[in-house]
Write a protein that holds these residues in place. Structure first.
Motif, PDB file in Angstrom:
ATOM      1  N   GLU A  54     -48.433  54.933 -29.348  1.00 53.97           N
ATOM      2  CA  GLU A  54     -49.966  54.941 -29.409  1.00 53.97           C
ATOM      3  C   GLU A  54     -50.652  53.902 -30.120  1.00 53.97           C
ATOM      4  O   GLU A  54     -51.453  53.165 -29.511  1.00 53.97           O
ATOM      5  N   LYS A  55     -50.415  53.879 -31.426  1.00 51.67           N
ATOM      6  CA  LYS A  55     -51.113  52.855 -32.293  1.00 51.67           C
ATOM      7  C   LYS A  55     -50.597  51.298 -31.876  1.00 51.67           C
ATOM      8  O   LYS A  55     -51.248  50.409 -32.359  1.00 51.67           O
ATOM      9  N   GLU A  56     -49.616  51.415 -31.494  1.00 51.06           N
ATOM     10  CA  GLU A  56     -48.771  49.731 -30.986  1.00 51.06           C
ATOM     11  C   GLU A  56     -49.707  49.279 -29.566  1.00 51.06           C
ATOM     12  O   GLU A  56     -49.137  48.446 -29.339  1.00 51.06           O
ATOM     13  N   ASN A  57     -50.488  50.295 -29.059  1.00 53.18           N
ATOM     14  CA  ASN A  57     -51.050  49.836 -27.810  1.00 53.18           C
ATOM     15  C   ASN A  57     -50.131  49.376 -26.739  1.00 53.18           C
ATOM     16  O   ASN A  57     -50.131  48.712 -26.003  1.00 53.18           O
ATOM     17  N   ASP A  58     -49.072  50.358 -26.572  1.00 56.76           N
ATOM     18  CA  ASP A  58     -47.837  50.055 -25.741  1.00 56.76           C
ATOM     19  C   ASP A  58     -48.409  50.371 -24.329  1.00 56.76           C
ATOM     20  O   ASP A  58     -48.751  51.484 -23.932  1.00 56.76           O
ATOM     21  N   GLU A  59     -48.230  49.321 -23.489  1.00 54.17           N
ATOM     22  CA  GLU A  59     -48.624  49.298 -21.968  1.00 54.17           C
ATOM     23  C   GLU A  59     -48.009  50.540 -21.355  1.00 54.17           C
ATOM     24  O   GLU A  59     -48.530  51.152 -20.235  1.00 54.17           O
ATOM     25  N   ALA A  60     -46.634  50.738 -21.479  1.00 51.92           N
ATOM     26  CA  ALA A  60     -45.928  51.836 -20.728  1.00 51.92           C
ATOM     27  C   ALA A  60     -46.344  53.218 -21.132  1.00 51.92           C
ATOM     28  O   ALA A  60     -46.522  54.100 -20.294  1.00 51.92           O
TER      29      ALA A  60
END
Length: 248
Positions: free
Chosen positions: A55-61
């Protein structure tokens, strides 16, 4: 810790309150990324997005999985809309024309536009929140537009400590004290009057059962934390607000 369950950040109290407001059960779903089974008319609340890894890493998957759960994306969290997180920045791209912002976000945007565009004087802005860092862009942009700025909330204590005050165990961004002083300097140069609380309600713990008292905002001892503006501060703020014509 991001990506891990933390009971104090659970949305369980929200689900219970929604149950009362809606007059029907609202279930809290802990593991919802692979889908939520609902019958027609049922309501479910998905647990805090922060508990999902990525979530905080802006994960596209992760964003794509979130988007697959619904037909329409509504962004109504003004306070977090600026964050580069999976649930805020990327998720909207999976909805094409089925995305919008909500009433709260619309109201905030309209309020800011009134201040930034009308030019009617005097203008008063009221800013709260825990962190100077999350409001710095707004502060720097409105200093050219406002005449008075009331600062409250947790960010108060960063300003107070930066000016030499004692804030005890109050929330404070020590690494942003220089920034706070710079904001005060900018405001003075632009003839903007900044109003901070002069007294504060303090407690010896963040709890409903804690001991509380009112004291000078610059003289909070260790073991105590400021939690709300005191009566003198509220009186001052009321006077300032009632004298002004425009608000932000």
């Amino acid at each position: 810790t991001a990506g891990e369950f933390d009971a104090k950040f659970s949305l369980e109290p929200v689900a219970k309150h929604l149950t009362k407001l809606l007059g029907q059960p609202v279930s809290l779903v802990a593991n919802w990324l692979d889908g939520v089974e609902l019958e027609d008319g049922e309501v479910a609340l998905c647990e805090n997005v922060r508990f999902n890894e990525g979530e905080k890493e802006n994960d596209e998957a992760l964003s794509k999985k979130m988007a697959a759960l619904c037909d329409v994306c509504v962004q109504d969290a003004f306070g977090t809309a600026h964050r580069a997180h999976a649930s805020t920045t990327i998720v909207a791209q999976f909805f094409e024309d089925k995305k919008c912002f909500g009433y709260l976000l619309a109201q905030e945007i309209e309020s800011i536009q009134r201040v930034m565009q009308t030019g009617e004087k005097p203008v008063l802005a009221v800013l709260g929140g825990a962190k100077v860092s999350s409001k710095i862009t707004i502060i720097e942009n409105i200093l050219d537009k406002v005449d008075h700025l009331i600062i409250g909330g947790g960010m108060t204590f960063t300003f107070i400590k930066a000016q030499g005050g004692s804030v005890g165990d109050s929330i404070c961004e020590d690494d942003k004290m220089a920034l706070a002083l710079d904001i005060l300097k900018q405001a003075e140069a632009k003839n903007v009057k900044i109003h901070l609380p002069v007294d504060v309600l303090v407690a010896n713990a963040f709890s409903n059962d804690a001991e509380t008292k009112v004291m000078d905002v610059t003289k909070i001892p260790d073991g105590w934390q400021g939690l709300d503006a005191g009566p003198k501060s509220l009186e001052n703020f009321k006077k300032i607000i009632m004298e002004k014509k425009r608000y932000a």
